[in-house]
Design a protein around this motif. Structure first.
Motif, PDB file in Angstrom:
ATOM      1  N   SER A 113       0.830  -1.210   0.000  1.00 41.51           N
ATOM      2  CA  SER A 113       0.000   0.000   0.000  1.00 41.51           C
ATOM      3  C   SER A 113       0.855   1.247   0.000  1.00 41.51           C
ATOM      4  CB  SER A 113      -0.942  -0.020   1.208  1.00 41.51           C
ATOM      5  OG  SER A 113      -1.688   1.165   1.264  1.00 41.51           O
ATOM      6  N   MET A 114       1.949   1.251   0.768  1.00 44.34           N
ATOM      7  CA  MET A 114       2.841   2.408   0.817  1.00 44.34           C
ATOM      8  C   MET A 114       3.501   2.636  -0.537  1.00 44.34           C
ATOM      9  SD  MET A 114       6.040   3.090   3.382  1.00 44.34           S
ATOM     10  CE  MET A 114       4.970   2.784   4.786  1.00 44.34           C
ATOM     11  N   SER A 115       3.928   1.547  -1.200  1.00 48.43           N
ATOM     12  CA  SER A 115       4.541   1.688  -2.507  1.00 48.43           C
ATOM     13  C   SER A 115       3.556   2.237  -3.524  1.00 48.43           C
ATOM     14  CB  SER A 115       5.080   0.325  -2.967  1.00 48.43           C
ATOM     15  OG  SER A 115       6.050  -0.150  -2.052  1.00 48.43           O
ATOM     16  N   SER A 116       2.293   1.804  -3.438  1.00 49.69           N
ATOM     17  CA  SER A 116       1.276   2.311  -4.354  1.00 49.69           C
ATOM     18  C   SER A 116       1.035   3.805  -4.132  1.00 49.69           C
ATOM     19  CB  SER A 116      -0.018   1.525  -4.174  1.00 49.69           C
ATOM     20  OG  SER A 116      -1.024   2.038  -5.012  1.00 49.69           O
ATOM     21  N   ASN A 117       0.966   4.228  -2.871  1.00 50.95           N
ATOM     22  CA  ASN A 117       0.782   5.647  -2.579  1.00 50.95           C
ATOM     23  C   ASN A 117       1.979   6.473  -3.033  1.00 50.95           C
ATOM     24  OD1 ASN A 117      -1.658   5.014  -1.408  1.00 50.95           O
ATOM     25  ND2 ASN A 117      -0.818   4.877   0.657  1.00 50.95           N
ATOM     26  N   ALA A 118       3.190   5.942  -2.833  1.00 47.53           N
ATOM     27  CA  ALA A 118       4.385   6.663  -3.253  1.00 47.53           C
ATOM     28  C   ALA A 118       4.428   6.810  -4.767  1.00 47.53           C
ATOM     29  CB  ALA A 118       5.635   5.933  -2.755  1.00 47.53           C
ATOM     30  N   ALA A 119       4.013   5.759  -5.489  1.00 53.20           N
ATOM     31  CA  ALA A 119       4.025   5.841  -6.948  1.00 53.20           C
ATOM     32  C   ALA A 119       3.047   6.896  -7.446  1.00 53.20           C
ATOM     33  CB  ALA A 119       3.686   4.471  -7.546  1.00 53.20           C
ATOM     34  N   GLY A 120       1.937   7.089  -6.728  1.00 54.60           N
ATOM     35  CA  GLY A 120       0.984   8.105  -7.150  1.00 54.60           C
ATOM     36  C   GLY A 120       1.403   9.508  -6.781  1.00 54.60           C
ATOM     37  N   ALA A 121       2.128   9.690  -5.669  1.00 55.42           N
ATOM     38  CA  ALA A 121       2.522  11.026  -5.211  1.00 55.42           C
ATOM     39  C   ALA A 121       3.857  11.491  -5.796  1.00 55.42           C
ATOM     40  CB  ALA A 121       2.606  11.048  -3.682  1.00 55.42           C
ATOM     41  N   LEU A 122       4.650  10.574  -6.302  1.00 55.42           N
ATOM     42  CA  LEU A 122       5.979  10.941  -6.788  1.00 55.42           C
ATOM     43  C   LEU A 122       5.934  11.930  -7.957  1.00 55.42           C
ATOM     44  CD1 LEU A 122       9.038  10.599  -6.667  1.00 55.42           C
ATOM     45  CD2 LEU A 122       8.799   8.545  -8.095  1.00 55.42           C
TER      46      LEU A 122
ATOM     47  N   PRO B 176      10.313   7.601   3.595  1.00 57.00           N
ATOM     48  CA  PRO B 176       9.037   8.234   3.965  1.00 57.00           C
ATOM     49  C   PRO B 176       8.837   9.530   3.212  1.00 57.00           C
ATOM     50  CG  PRO B 176      10.219   7.488   5.921  1.00 57.00           C
ATOM     51  CD  PRO B 176      11.168   7.318   4.772  1.00 57.00           C
ATOM     52  N   MET B 177       7.614   9.835   2.876  1.00 51.42           N
ATOM     53  CA  MET B 177       7.316  11.026   2.082  1.00 51.42           C
ATOM     54  C   MET B 177       7.718  12.312   2.792  1.00 51.42           C
ATOM     55  SD  MET B 177       3.729  10.373   0.120  1.00 51.42           S
ATOM     56  CE  MET B 177       3.009   8.780   0.399  1.00 51.42           C
ATOM     57  N   ALA B 178       7.711  12.311   4.117  1.00 46.61           N
ATOM     58  CA  ALA B 178       8.110  13.512   4.849  1.00 46.61           C
ATOM     59  C   ALA B 178       9.584  13.838   4.636  1.00 46.61           C
ATOM     60  CB  ALA B 178       7.817  13.337   6.337  1.00 46.61           C
ATOM     61  N   GLN B 179      10.382  12.847   4.259  1.00 43.04           N
ATOM     62  CA  GLN B 179      11.814  13.064   4.051  1.00 43.04           C
ATOM     63  C   GLN B 179      12.162  13.263   2.582  1.00 43.04           C
ATOM     64  OE1 GLN B 179      14.019   9.880   5.892  1.00 43.04           O
ATOM     65  NE2 GLN B 179      12.906  10.039   7.824  1.00 43.04           N
ATOM     66  N   TRP B 180      11.186  13.253   1.721  1.00 40.72           N
ATOM     67  CA  TRP B 180      11.478  13.422   0.294  1.00 40.72           C
ATOM     68  C   TRP B 180      12.187  14.738  -0.019  1.00 40.72           C
ATOM     69  CZ3 TRP B 180       6.748  11.375  -2.980  1.00 40.72           C
ATOM     70  CH2 TRP B 180       6.716   9.990  -2.905  1.00 40.72           C
ATOM     71  N   PRO B 181      11.764  15.916   0.472  1.00 38.55           N
ATOM     72  CA  PRO B 181      12.479  17.157   0.096  1.00 38.55           C
ATOM     73  C   PRO B 181      13.960  17.128   0.467  1.00 38.55           C
ATOM     74  CG  PRO B 181      10.350  17.664   1.104  1.00 38.55           C
ATOM     75  CD  PRO B 181      10.568  16.202   1.307  1.00 38.55           C
ATOM     76  N   ASP B 182      14.266  16.683   1.697  1.00 39.21           N
ATOM     77  CA  ASP B 182      15.678  16.658   2.112  1.00 39.21           C
ATOM     78  C   ASP B 182      16.497  15.719   1.236  1.00 39.21           C
ATOM     79  OD1 ASP B 182      14.982  18.432   4.081  1.00 39.21           O
ATOM     80  OD2 ASP B 182      14.912  16.938   5.694  1.00 39.21           O
ATOM     81  N   ARG B 183      15.953  14.508   0.965  1.00 39.87           N
ATOM     82  CA  ARG B 183      16.721  13.542   0.170  1.00 39.87           C
ATOM     83  C   ARG B 183      16.911  14.040  -1.260  1.00 39.87           C
ATOM     84  NH1 ARG B 183      17.192   8.477   2.527  1.00 39.87           N
ATOM     85  NH2 ARG B 183      18.590   8.099   0.764  1.00 39.87           N
ATOM     86  N   PHE B 184      15.925  14.713  -1.819  1.00 39.04           N
ATOM     87  CA  PHE B 184      16.065  15.214  -3.183  1.00 39.04           C
ATOM     88  C   PHE B 184      17.144  16.300  -3.262  1.00 39.04           C
ATOM     89  CE2 PHE B 184      15.036  18.297  -6.481  1.00 39.04           C
ATOM     90  CZ  PHE B 184      14.913  17.490  -7.588  1.00 39.04           C
TER      91      PHE B 184
END
Length: 333
Positions: A7-16, A60-68
């Protein structure tokens, strides 16, 4: 993979794709103003977006900005840009800075990051990052920080963000042109296609029979029932065996028994043979039969018996006072 991870992978694929669309404009301006070469900046950003797509599902999506931004800031053409970059006259202050100080400044006024986030991306303490910002700040003739020049520089970077051509952003999502030597070009970044769930197969019941077998069984059953009904209607039925009747019992052909009565039991014979029959007949035909039946009543009345009083019509008599006989007159005295 567990259900939660799926489920998390599916949500990440939609929000990416939405996340990358929201950050690509600032990232492209920061990369271009850092190295001074638009082509190098686009190539570096495409490589960063491709790398980030490979790790986004595990972060986790909350860490996406920092990692990018960490991936972009540590990209070699950005970290150590080659010489020969070009900047507009309004941004002439940027090439005078060292690459680390220029990147620290651009993350603040171009990337829109606060000091704590920018220090973490550059792997610096907050105090060291603030020192890098102080070194990158424009100076006046006396060597002091020039606040007005700082605001003007920040406004030029924001204007460049607003006026960035849409074609450049679309170019980030197109395949790279074919090389002259015929080698296959490396594809540009593309958002991963959303995984569609496999179509559900209708569960088949084990041992289910085809439709034609059921229809054949139904036709055979209906034919058997119709044939049985026809045979029962037209086949002559055998006569039922006669039941044995005990002697003296009522027969089936004549269920009611009759017997001739003797002549002496007939009423006519009784009237002619009985000695008192003629006297009774003459008595019944006498017109004074009603008076004869009440003869005892008339005899009692003739003897002087009291007439019975009809209580429903009798009026009670008023009793005379007891002193009536004691009254005297003056004459009697």
């Amino acid at each position: 993979m567990t259900a939660a991870n799926a489920s998390m992978s599916s949500n990440a694929a939609g929000a990416l794709p939405a996340f990358l669309r929201g950050v690509e404009r600032r990232a492209l301006v920061v990369a271009e103003l850092q190295c001074g070469n638009p082509t190098v900046a686009e190539q570096a950003l495409v490589a960063v977006m491709r790398a980030f797509t490979g790790i986004a599902s595990d972060v986790p999506m909350a860490q996406w900005p920092d990692r990018f931004w960490i991936l972009l800031a540590h990209r070699h053409p950005i970290r150590v840009p080659a010489e020969g970059g070009h900047w507009e006259p309004a941004l002439a202050h940027l090439p005078t800075l060292s690459p680390p100080a220029r990147l620290a400044l651009l993350l603040r006024i171009g990337g829109g990051l606060d000091e704590a986030a920018a220090a973490q991306i550059l792997d610096l303490p907050v105090a060291d990052y603030q020192q890098a910002l102080a070194e990158a700040c424009p100076r006046d003739r006396q060597g002091d920080p020039d606040a007005q020049a700082w605001r003007a520089l920040a406004e030029q970077v924001q204007q460049r963000l607003r006026e960035l051509p849409l074609e450049r952003l679309q170019r980030l999502h197109q395949p790279a042109p074919a090389a002259a030597d015929g080698t296959r070009p490396s594809p540009s970044w593309r958002a991963p296609a959303k995984e569609e769930p496999a179509p559900r197969r209708r569960p088949t019941r084990r041992g289910a029979r085809p439709l034609w077998r059921g229809l054949l069984i139904l036709a055979l059953t209906a034919g058997a029932l119709l044939g049985g009904a026809y045979w029962w209607k037209h086949h002559p039925q055998a006569a039922l065996p006669e039941a044995s009747v005990p002697e003296g019992a009522v027969s089936i052909d004549n269920p009611v028994q009759s017997e001739e009565l003797p002549a002496e039991d007939l009423p006519e014979a009784a009237a002619t043979t009985h000695p008192d029959a003629a006297g009774d007949a003459s008595l019944l035909s006498d017109p004074d039969l009603a008076v004869i039946r009440d003869a005892d009543l008339y005899a009692w009345f003739a003897a002087g018996g009291p007439v019975p009083v009809d209580e429903s019509q009798a009026q009670p008599s008023r009793p005379e006072p007891a002193s009536a006989g004691l009254e005297t007159t003056d004459a009697d005295e």
